[in-house]
Design an enzyme around this catalytic site. Sequence first.
Site: not given
Ligand code: B3K
Ligand code: ZN
Length: 853
Positions: A261, A296
């Site tokens: 995340m 990320e």
């Molecule tokens: N943005 C997060 C994913 C979050 C999922 C929530 N259920 C990871 C990513 O795509 O980088």
């Molecule tokens: Zn993402």
Amino acid sequence: MTQVQAKYLKDYRAPDYTISHVALDFVLAGSDTRVTATSQVRRLNDSATSLLLDGEALSIEALTVDGNPYPYQVQDGQLLLENLAAEFELQVITRLDPGANSALEGLYMSDGAYCTQCEAQGFRRITYFLDRPDVLAIYTVRVEADKQAFPYLLSNGNQVEAGDLDGGRHFVCWQDPFPKPAYLFALVAGDFDLLQDSFVTKSGREVALQVFVDKGNLHKSHHAMASLKKSMAWDEQRFDLEYDLDIYMIVAVDFFNMGAMENKGLNVFNTKYVLADTASATDDDYHGIESVVAHEYFHNWTGNRITCRDWFQLSLKEGLTVFRDQEFSSDVGSRAVNRIHAIKVIKNQQFAEDSSPMAHAIRPESVIEMNNFYTVTVYNKGAEVIRMMHTLLGETGFQAGMKCYVERHDGQAVTCDDFVAAMEDASGVDLSQFRRWYSQSGTPLVTVKEEYDAGANQYRLHISQRTLPTAEQAEKWPLHIPFDLELLSAEGESILNRVLDVTQAEQTFVFDDLPSAPVPSLLQNFSAPVKLLFNYSIEQLLHLIRFASSEVAKWEASVTLFSQSVWHNVASLQAGQSMHIDSRLIDAIKGLLLEPDLDQALLAEILHFPNLSTLIEQVNEADIDALSMARTFVLEEIASGCEDELLARYRELAAIDAPAARSLKNAALLLLLNVSDEHQTLAENQYRHATNMTDSLGALTALNSEDSVLRQTLLDDFQQRWSQTPLVMDKWLTLQATCAGDERIDAIKTLMQHPAFSLSNPNRVRALIGAFSAANLAVFHRQDGAGYQLLTDVIIELNTLNPQVAARIITPLIQFKKFDESRQVLMQQSLQQILALPQLSNDLFEKVSKALA
Ligand code: B3K
Ligand code: ZN
């Protein structure tokens, strides 16, 4: 439990109020954890009189407005305040029990450490808030906890204060200067080993880099750190984007619902995407870590600095960031192999989603549970849509579009339309029809017919497109499809290489001055996420394998050749005839094995012939029994026809210490084990002398197609060696989940009682149950339904424990349309059983009710 209603994109309204600043004070104390949130609230819509704040499973201890107690109501979890001034300070104190939070959303415990997951809507489990991505606030955070148990207290931004408190406690204060939506908030408290490094940005700023891992794992954190530095440099070079804070932290935790995340300045990662050394991680694991760390990191601009207006726009950040991480992997590694991996995700999984009850556009129109929309459609098809724009605009036009997008929207929460508009404005390319890719779901079927007119030296391609209605959208329109084409002469020379603009339902493209019929390489590089329907002859496919300029096209041709042979044999089986293989297929593979200059990793991809899921996606209805027999037959015929060549390549590569060599060697081994049990000793020797996990696992995988004494002996050895390393035990679980044979179901049930397994850890569930139902199709689809029942029983337990994971592993069960009547009935019975659960989560309700509709 009453099920929540769907929310619609068309109902989007800007918020009535916003929160400009929030101060969060966390007193971490187990089941008596307290959060004080002090928000500066401002009215945006003059006619608004009441404020509704999101909250879930919260208990309020106190609430004040401008320092005074204030009346409030809680309705369906939301907090209602009325008769408010235009600006005020709201303070809410909530009490939480992070140790009891098994859903792993909001604030929870992972193996003794506090951590958070707020995307998409986890922040509302921490405090009442405007938990929507278009409310951007500046956060200051104070965290207080026991000093010995939690020496590190982390949050977003820069550390501004720290100190000791009475009773062995301490505190740290953090400030994040960049306004952000609540989903990017993060907090971690725990005891870790810390790897430190730094990066100097192109404008000369020094950024401190920190990777936090569980005690004793420091030696496994170096690859993640190296990947981070590589990503930072690449984003400066290719996208001219520089990091903005003075510190970047990554924390690896054991309990995590997804991969990682991108919280601002404080990424939280699943250990699977951080920890690696050559003894315990495969070359694929290394690659996975590099690409997730990059993904990320890239979100810092595409997601964090510029975020989504609402969750329907998720692909704005995810499709774009997947595209960026794919480009990164291709620039630092093999472009062809990375492209093949991306194509496989679309063909195996995304096409299946498109033809399932959960079909949705990359920008969905309606959602019940947002967590259900972190899908291969939004992410991977989303990335294909960005890639098509890149194809249409070229690198220069695309980068001009990115510059325009960043300049216009930095600090804002925007829409997919805003992105396309920036691309259009900066490049001058008309994307009006192209926009349909955002709103239309389903896989376009592109049918191609060729015609050669010898008298006129003219070659014509008739291209038509059609998208079938999907579960949620009946009407479909022609799309703007960039169709990449190469024409090869009979001698194998490239006569033409260009991208056709396919925009109409039916179109004809004419090519003049061709003295003989060319061989077309259609939809090169998978230039659009469509199903290509073209009847390639064997001769044409062999020609493409020999002469196509694109390595991806060579791979595609070999996949088509193999698939055609499998389908031919399925038909024979169904007609009660014996199976047969065209020797030209064997000769073609032999030829590739003998070609010294062919990239080893590419050849390995070719030798990993399409699996059952890929084959199933090529037809409307799959006779799984005949299909699995026919596939095994063709594989065995190829393997025995190429036995000498496979053995020669295997031996030549045995001692070479390089990922590409290892991948080819292991692909060869897997095929050799299909020829005869005699080759088991190759696998045994490889396992016993392996100096890295790629080779150990390669040997075990090759032995895994059927149960044998040797297989069992080596699996026992593996277990003893790795019992203290959960990520490796996940591989051990997956090997057993994916082996053939009717006794599999009982074996999996027994494994569920093994100390290496735990239903509360998502990695364990995915390794055993997820792998079984998604990758062991022959057993999962057992005729008596025992496979379906096993998955159903696990889902029922996870419904209350971790709904997000439950809803993720249910996927194979809702994709029942392709199977025969009796299997469909059994699968639907399983779904009925889930639908009848007294406390059905929204996550499961959405998928099951759509499947049964
Ligand atoms: N943005 C997060 C994913 C979050 C999922 C929530 N259920 C990871 C990513 O795509 O980088
Ligand atoms: Zn993402």
